[in-house]
Design a protein around this motif. Structure first.
Motif, PDB file in Angstrom:
ATOM      1  N   MET A   1     -20.138 -20.231   1.963  1.00 30.60           N
ATOM      2  CA  MET A   1     -19.104 -19.227   2.135  1.00 30.60           C
ATOM      3  C   MET A   1     -19.575 -17.824   1.773  1.00 30.60           C
ATOM      4  N   SER A   2     -18.960 -16.853   2.922  1.00 32.56           N
ATOM      5  CA  SER A   2     -19.638 -15.587   2.466  1.00 32.56           C
ATOM      6  C   SER A   2     -19.105 -14.776   1.324  1.00 32.56           C
ATOM      7  N   THR A   3     -19.927 -14.006   0.725  1.00 34.34           N
ATOM      8  CA  THR A   3     -19.665 -13.272  -0.293  1.00 34.34           C
ATOM      9  C   THR A   3     -18.965 -11.753   0.042  1.00 34.34           C
ATOM     10  N   THR A   4     -19.257 -11.456   1.250  1.00 33.45           N
ATOM     11  CA  THR A   4     -19.031 -10.118   1.814  1.00 33.45           C
ATOM     12  C   THR A   4     -17.718  -9.829   1.491  1.00 33.45           C
ATOM     13  N   GLN A   5     -17.282  -8.648   0.751  1.00 37.43           N
ATOM     14  CA  GLN A   5     -16.104  -8.129   0.387  1.00 37.43           C
ATOM     15  C   GLN A   5     -15.095  -7.660   1.679  1.00 37.43           C
ATOM     16  N   VAL A   6     -14.144  -8.421   2.376  1.00 38.62           N
ATOM     17  CA  VAL A   6     -13.477  -7.826   3.268  1.00 38.62           C
ATOM     18  C   VAL A   6     -12.361  -6.828   2.809  1.00 38.62           C
ATOM     19  N   LYS A   7     -12.189  -5.879   3.855  1.00 41.84           N
ATOM     20  CA  LYS A   7     -11.342  -4.806   3.466  1.00 41.84           C
ATOM     21  C   LYS A   7     -10.273  -4.940   4.418  1.00 41.84           C
ATOM     22  N   HIS A   8      -8.935  -5.487   3.934  1.00 38.50           N
ATOM     23  CA  HIS A   8      -7.955  -6.071   4.693  1.00 38.50           C
ATOM     24  C   HIS A   8      -7.048  -4.596   4.981  1.00 38.50           C
ATOM     25  N   GLU A   9      -6.466  -4.755   6.195  1.00 44.68           N
ATOM     26  CA  GLU A   9      -5.674  -3.598   6.726  1.00 44.68           C
ATOM     27  C   GLU A   9      -4.434  -3.338   5.872  1.00 44.68           C
ATOM     28  N   MET A  10      -4.266  -4.460   5.114  1.00 46.29           N
ATOM     29  CA  MET A  10      -2.782  -4.404   4.277  1.00 46.29           C
ATOM     30  C   MET A  10      -3.110  -4.479   2.834  1.00 46.29           C
ATOM     31  N   ASN A  11      -2.529  -3.609   2.294  1.00 46.24           N
ATOM     32  CA  ASN A  11      -2.625  -3.679   0.886  1.00 46.24           C
ATOM     33  C   ASN A  11      -1.257  -3.458   0.021  1.00 46.24           C
ATOM     34  N   LEU A  12      -1.063  -3.849  -1.315  1.00 47.35           N
ATOM     35  CA  LEU A  12       0.079  -3.494  -1.984  1.00 47.35           C
ATOM     36  C   LEU A  12       0.861  -2.196  -1.769  1.00 47.35           C
ATOM     37  N   VAL A  13       0.051  -1.117  -1.946  1.00 50.78           N
ATOM     38  CA  VAL A  13       0.779   0.128  -1.866  1.00 50.78           C
ATOM     39  C   VAL A  13       1.281   0.402  -0.433  1.00 50.78           C
ATOM     40  N   LYS A  14       0.354   0.083   0.484  1.00 46.47           N
ATOM     41  CA  LYS A  14       0.856   0.168   2.097  1.00 46.47           C
ATOM     42  C   LYS A  14       1.894  -0.846   2.427  1.00 46.47           C
ATOM     43  N   LEU A  15       2.047  -1.975   1.778  1.00 46.40           N
ATOM     44  CA  LEU A  15       3.105  -2.943   2.110  1.00 46.40           C
ATOM     45  C   LEU A  15       4.558  -2.113   1.704  1.00 46.40           C
ATOM     46  N   VAL A  16       4.461  -1.558   0.420  1.00 49.10           N
ATOM     47  CA  VAL A  16       5.754  -1.276  -0.060  1.00 49.10           C
ATOM     48  C   VAL A  16       6.093  -0.141   0.568  1.00 49.10           C
ATOM     49  N   ASP A  17       5.141   0.872   0.760  1.00 52.24           N
ATOM     50  CA  ASP A  17       5.676   2.220   1.750  1.00 52.24           C
ATOM     51  C   ASP A  17       5.976   1.837   3.135  1.00 52.24           C
ATOM     52  N   GLN A  18       5.437   0.774   3.874  1.00 54.25           N
ATOM     53  CA  GLN A  18       5.782   0.584   5.187  1.00 54.25           C
ATOM     54  C   GLN A  18       6.933  -0.279   5.289  1.00 54.25           C
ATOM     55  N   PHE A  19       7.200  -1.111   4.461  1.00 58.92           N
ATOM     56  CA  PHE A  19       8.355  -1.850   4.579  1.00 58.92           C
ATOM     57  C   PHE A  19       9.384  -1.843   3.667  1.00 58.92           C
ATOM     58  N   ARG A  20       9.675  -0.578   3.524  1.00 57.38           N
ATOM     59  CA  ARG A  20      10.678  -0.043   2.320  1.00 57.38           C
ATOM     60  C   ARG A  20      12.187  -0.332   2.785  1.00 57.38           C
ATOM     61  N   SER A  21      12.237  -0.513   3.983  1.00 56.55           N
ATOM     62  CA  SER A  21      13.878  -0.562   4.574  1.00 56.55           C
ATOM     63  C   SER A  21      13.736  -1.922   5.705  1.00 56.55           C
ATOM     64  N   GLU A  22      15.030  -2.433   6.103  1.00 58.92           N
ATOM     65  CA  GLU A  22      15.025  -3.362   6.964  1.00 58.92           C
ATOM     66  C   GLU A  22      14.519  -2.767   8.367  1.00 58.92           C
ATOM     67  N   ASP A  23      15.027  -1.630   8.723  1.00 57.56           N
ATOM     68  CA  ASP A  23      14.883  -0.895  10.047  1.00 57.56           C
ATOM     69  C   ASP A  23      13.039  -0.986  10.195  1.00 57.56           C
ATOM     70  N   SER A  24      12.609  -0.592   9.104  1.00 55.24           N
ATOM     71  CA  SER A  24      11.090  -0.553   9.596  1.00 55.24           C
ATOM     72  C   SER A  24      10.510  -1.748   9.564  1.00 55.24           C
ATOM     73  N   CYS A  25      11.157  -2.934   8.865  1.00 58.85           N
ATOM     74  CA  CYS A  25      10.441  -4.114   9.106  1.00 58.85           C
ATOM     75  C   CYS A  25      10.718  -4.642  10.497  1.00 58.85           C
ATOM     76  N   ARG A  26      11.867  -4.415  10.960  1.00 51.45           N
ATOM     77  CA  ARG A  26      12.401  -4.607  12.378  1.00 51.45           C
ATOM     78  C   ARG A  26      11.580  -3.892  13.413  1.00 51.45           C
ATOM     79  N   GLU A  27      11.215  -2.770  13.160  1.00 48.07           N
ATOM     80  CA  GLU A  27      10.362  -1.954  13.898  1.00 48.07           C
ATOM     81  C   GLU A  27       8.968  -2.549  14.101  1.00 48.07           C
ATOM     82  N   TYR A  28       8.480  -2.928  12.837  1.00 45.44           N
ATOM     83  CA  TYR A  28       7.074  -3.697  12.893  1.00 45.44           C
ATOM     84  C   TYR A  28       7.048  -4.979  13.719  1.00 45.44           C
ATOM     85  N   LEU A  29       8.223  -5.820  13.596  1.00 48.11           N
ATOM     86  CA  LEU A  29       8.181  -7.061  14.046  1.00 48.11           C
ATOM     87  C   LEU A  29       8.398  -6.981  15.677  1.00 48.11           C
TER      88      LEU A  29
END
Length: 303
Positions: A1-29
């Motif tokens: 198994m690789s031990t390289t640390q993968v930098k994910h495009e989503m993190n907890l801070v971005k998650l809370v900021d990007q999906f703060r409303s139902e409209d923003s969730c629908r827009e993403y979907l």
């Protein structure tokens, strides 16, 4: 198994900021489901009218009414989409999984049954219906999954299920609940999940594995009964590490699993493991939820 640390495009801070409303969730979907613009799922027309007050689309060609969640795993959900986003994030980020009870507490979901159903819909979307065959050096092993039975000794298997797994060295895994450890069952699993031109298949010395090699693929074993665990590059340590991870998930997160739903938990582990170096894992999981067929509750709880 690789031990390289993968930098994910989503993190907890971005998650809370990007999906703060139902409209923003629908827009993403909408952006994921229709990257080239909204299209009618019935006739594929792009002559669409948007009813903002009802979060619904009307097809100007055939009159079909639909929303971004129609016909997807999100269909008829009573949970806010923001909680779906958070649940997906928690499930893909938790190396050892997250239980429905923990999601219920963390996301303030009204009932355990709702949280349980949410988890299983996400797991169903993670299922890979057409897995690629494993190549190169492949390890195969089987294990028993199940709890203890009061009054029975350690060797009792009446409440356990057999799971067989294969791992491509440095690559993907395939896991499946099977009916037994006999030759026919194990050979059928290997034929279905391992490429015909794999370089080698490594197993322990369990007799039913004999005969799985051919002109293209050599079969080598380690004799665990004689305390032999590694011989050169021949070992089953990688697949045994997968079993260890899964059993720690059961003990630390899920606590107990029913045999009926065991394959679903294996699908979840496969998805996370096989995407461990995928920086877009969150996005790709949401996309699976949009493209997978809806999972009726009755299908989960029925016999």
């Amino acid at each position: 198994m690789s031990t390289t640390q993968v930098k994910h495009e989503m993190n907890l801070v971005k998650l809370v900021d990007q999906f703060r409303s139902e409209d923003s969730c629908r827009e993403y979907l909408e952006g994921l489901r229709w990257p080239d613009g909204v299209a009618c799922p019935k006739c594929q027309s792009k002559h669409i009218r948007n009813s903002y007050t009802r979060n619904q689309f009307d097809c100007g060609s055939c009159g079909h009414q639909f929303s971004v969640t129609s016909g997807t795993m999100f269909h008829d959900t009573h949970l806010p989409l923001s909680k779906w986003m958070m649940a997906v994030y928690l499930m893909v980020e938790a190396r050892k999984g997250v239980s429905a009870l923990q999601l219920q507490r963390t996301l303030d979901i009204g009932s355990y049954q709702t949280a349980w159903y949410l988890c299983h819909r996400i797991r169903a979307a993670m299922r890979d219906a057409y897995p690629l065959p494993l190549k190169g050096l492949v390890e195969v092993d089987e294990t028993w999954i199940g709890g203890k039975t009061e009054g029975m000794g350690r060797g009792y298997k009446g409440n356990k299920a057999v799971v067989v797994g294969a791992v491509q060295r440095g690559g993907r895994i395939s896991l499946q609940v099977v009916v037994g450890r006999d030759r026919e069952t194990l050979h059928e699993f290997i034929r279905a999940h391992v490429s015909d031109d794999a370089e080698a298949i490594f197993t322990d010395d369990w007799a039913p594995y004999r005969g799985i090699g051919d002109n293209n693929t050599r079969h080598e074993t380690v004799n665990h009964s004689a305390k032999e665990y590694v011989r050169g590059d021949v070992h089953t340590n990688s697949i045994e590490n997968v079993w260890s991870l899964f059993k720690r998930s059961i003990m630390g997160s899920y606590h107990q699993l029913s045999v009926k739903h065991l394959d679903a938990y294996l699908d979840e582990l496969e998805w996370r493991f096989n995407n461990r170096e995928n920086p877009w894992l969150f996005r790709d999981t949401i996309l699976r939820l949009l493209t997978a067929e809806a999972l009726p509750c009755q299908e989960l709880i029925g016999d």
